[in-house]
Motif scaffolding. Structure first.
Motif, PDB file in Angstrom:
ATOM      1  N   SER A 163      -6.930   3.468 -54.572  1.00  0.00           N
ATOM      2  CA  SER A 163      -8.188   2.732 -54.584  1.00  0.00           C
ATOM      3  C   SER A 163      -9.281   3.685 -54.097  1.00  0.00           C
ATOM      4  O   SER A 163      -9.219   4.883 -54.309  1.00  0.00           O
ATOM      5  CB  SER A 163      -8.095   1.478 -53.701  1.00  0.00           C
ATOM      6  OG  SER A 163      -9.290   0.734 -53.766  1.00  0.00           O
ATOM      7  N   LEU A 168     -13.590  -0.965 -51.625  1.00  0.00           N
ATOM      8  CA  LEU A 168     -13.540  -1.774 -50.409  1.00  0.00           C
ATOM      9  C   LEU A 168     -14.923  -2.236 -49.974  1.00  0.00           C
ATOM     10  O   LEU A 168     -15.079  -3.335 -49.448  1.00  0.00           O
ATOM     11  CB  LEU A 168     -12.884  -0.963 -49.283  1.00  0.00           C
ATOM     12  CG  LEU A 168     -11.464  -0.459 -49.563  1.00  0.00           C
ATOM     13  CD1 LEU A 168     -10.983   0.417 -48.418  1.00  0.00           C
ATOM     14  CD2 LEU A 168     -10.505  -1.610 -49.788  1.00  0.00           C
ATOM     15  N   ALA A 182     -11.555  -2.108 -56.608  1.00  0.00           N
ATOM     16  CA  ALA A 182     -11.287  -3.356 -55.899  1.00  0.00           C
ATOM     17  C   ALA A 182     -10.128  -4.093 -56.556  1.00  0.00           C
ATOM     18  O   ALA A 182      -9.274  -4.682 -55.873  1.00  0.00           O
ATOM     19  CB  ALA A 182     -12.531  -4.234 -55.874  1.00  0.00           C
ATOM     20  N   VAL A 185      -6.772  -2.838 -55.391  1.00  0.00           N
ATOM     21  CA  VAL A 185      -6.333  -3.393 -54.101  1.00  0.00           C
ATOM     22  C   VAL A 185      -5.646  -4.735 -54.309  1.00  0.00           C
ATOM     23  O   VAL A 185      -4.557  -4.992 -53.777  1.00  0.00           O
ATOM     24  CB  VAL A 185      -7.521  -3.538 -53.134  1.00  0.00           C
ATOM     25  CG1 VAL A 185      -7.105  -4.310 -51.891  1.00  0.00           C
ATOM     26  CG2 VAL A 185      -8.054  -2.167 -52.735  1.00  0.00           C
ATOM     27  N   GLU A 268      -8.164  -3.399 -42.952  1.00  0.00           N
ATOM     28  CA  GLU A 268      -7.864  -4.813 -42.807  1.00  0.00           C
ATOM     29  C   GLU A 268      -8.794  -5.603 -43.708  1.00  0.00           C
ATOM     30  O   GLU A 268     -10.015  -5.531 -43.573  1.00  0.00           O
ATOM     31  CB  GLU A 268      -8.012  -5.238 -41.338  1.00  0.00           C
ATOM     32  CG  GLU A 268      -7.027  -4.514 -40.424  1.00  0.00           C
ATOM     33  CD  GLU A 268      -7.129  -4.943 -38.972  1.00  0.00           C
ATOM     34  OE1 GLU A 268      -8.199  -5.454 -38.581  1.00  0.00           O
ATOM     35  OE2 GLU A 268      -6.145  -4.778 -38.242  1.00  0.00           O
ATOM     36  N   GLY A 269      -8.220  -6.352 -44.632  1.00  0.00           N
ATOM     37  CA  GLY A 269      -9.004  -7.005 -45.665  1.00  0.00           C
ATOM     38  C   GLY A 269      -9.609  -8.318 -45.237  1.00  0.00           C
ATOM     39  O   GLY A 269      -9.786  -8.596 -44.039  1.00  0.00           O
ATOM     40  N   TRP A 270      -9.940  -9.131 -46.220  1.00  0.00           N
ATOM     41  CA  TRP A 270     -10.597 -10.407 -45.957  1.00  0.00           C
ATOM     42  C   TRP A 270      -9.741 -11.290 -45.064  1.00  0.00           C
ATOM     43  O   TRP A 270      -8.571 -11.521 -45.328  1.00  0.00           O
ATOM     44  CB  TRP A 270     -10.863 -11.144 -47.271  1.00  0.00           C
ATOM     45  CG  TRP A 270     -11.860 -10.474 -48.144  1.00  0.00           C
ATOM     46  CD1 TRP A 270     -11.606  -9.745 -49.271  1.00  0.00           C
ATOM     47  CD2 TRP A 270     -13.271 -10.447 -47.966  1.00  0.00           C
ATOM     48  NE1 TRP A 270     -12.768  -9.276 -49.803  1.00  0.00           N
ATOM     49  CE2 TRP A 270     -13.825  -9.697 -49.021  1.00  0.00           C
ATOM     50  CE3 TRP A 270     -14.131 -10.995 -47.008  1.00  0.00           C
ATOM     51  CZ2 TRP A 270     -15.180  -9.469 -49.166  1.00  0.00           C
ATOM     52  CZ3 TRP A 270     -15.487 -10.776 -47.144  1.00  0.00           C
ATOM     53  CH2 TRP A 270     -16.011 -10.027 -48.218  1.00  0.00           C
TER      54      TRP A 270
END
Length: 308
Positions: A163, A168, A182, A185, A268-270
């Protein structure tokens, strides 16, 4: 000493491995004992053919570089954004070495435009190579590994996707590239969840390094005169990619790592932030007032690359 190498005996397929990050990954895997299938279509920075003759193609040169150092490698020049090309890439590993252990999806190019100037062809071409070019090799590799599991031979299989920070956070002038990265990911997260039962671990990196795609950005970032450490060399990214593609990374799946120079960050994502619940339908005005209160409590988003 060779028996202690991290990828001894593993067969690794790497897309876009003729130059830049892919080449660095191929050499690093070979140094750790892997047999490498070096894929590269041999195209220009914008995705158009560069006219390199097959015997002296980027993929062939990297494969020869590995063999000259005592390793094992073959070149593959197929288009991995097509079903035929992706399938032939996986077959090349199986036909030549009898197995497949790791897939590194790395191929890509740029066609940067501001959104109002971005043509459909530029959108489609970038999404095609980055997103479809990840999906199809992953699909064909996973089908092989699933068959192995059903035959009672559960593999120690690894996939490393590529990615970008643009995927991000976004990047001004790169709407097509950012959207594709995106998507990679999200594809990584889904694949990790679906394929773990077959012994397949899937992770992604968001690298920063000096390559053809970023040479203007990092042109002035060279080796520090006191240490000789070139912070933006693509070789700095490869050690993590090798580890993720080895048996040593057991239990690590569905993760995204930002990596550049000597830094590694787990992204660390959503996650749910501040929330409120009226227990009934909002009016538009109420919903707006509630949203503003929640935003005042929330962490600010990361800044889009290239924005002010």
């Amino acid at each position: 000493m060779n028996a202690q190498r991290l990828c001894e005996g593993r067969v690794v397929v790497i897309t876009g491995a003729g130059r830049g990050l892919g080449r660095a990954h191929a050499l690093a895997y070979a140094a750790e004992g892997a047999r490498v299938v070096v894929n590269d279509l041999g195209i220009g920075l914008d995705g158009t053919p560069d006219g390199a003759p097959a015997p002296d193609s980027p993929a062939a040169r990297v494969a020869e570089e590995i063999r000259a150092a005592g390793g094992e490698a073959i070149a593959h020049g197929g288009d991995i954004a097509t079903t035929e090309g992706a399938a032939s890439l996986i077959r090349a590993a199986l036909d030549t070495y009898g197995r497949l252990d790791t897939l590194v999806n790395n191929a890509g190019f740029l066609r940067d435009r501001m959104l109002v100037n971005l043509d459909e062809d530029d959108w489609d071409a970038v999404v095609r190579v980055h997103l479809r070019g990840h999906f199809l090799p992953l699909k064909h590799a996973a089908a092989h590994w699933r068959a192995e599991t059903k035959a009672g031979r559960t593999p120690v299989a690894r996939v490393v996707n590529t990615s970008s920070g643009a995927g991000l956070l976004g990047s001004v002038g790169q709407g097509n590239y950012s959207a594709a990265k995106a998507g990679i990911v999200a594809l990584t997260l889904v694949a990790a969840a679906e394929l773990q039962r077959y012994g397949i671990q899937v992770n992604a990196i968001a690298p920063a390094a000096r390559t053809r795609m970023t040479e203007s950005t990092f042109a002035e970032t060279m080796a520090a005169p006191d240490t000789g450490f070139d912070a933006m060399a693509p070789e700095n990214v490869s050690p993590l990619v090798v580890w993720l593609g080895s048996a040593a990374g057991t239990g690590v799946t569905g993760r995204v790592f930002e990596t550049e120079a000597g830094r590694i960050t787990v992204m660390e994502g959503w996650r749910p932030g501040p929330t409120t619940n009226k227990g009934a339908r909002w009016t538009p005005t109420e919903a707006g007032e509630a949203a503003r209160k929640l935003l005042a409590e929330a962490q600010p988003p990361g800044q889009v690359y290239g924005s002010s």
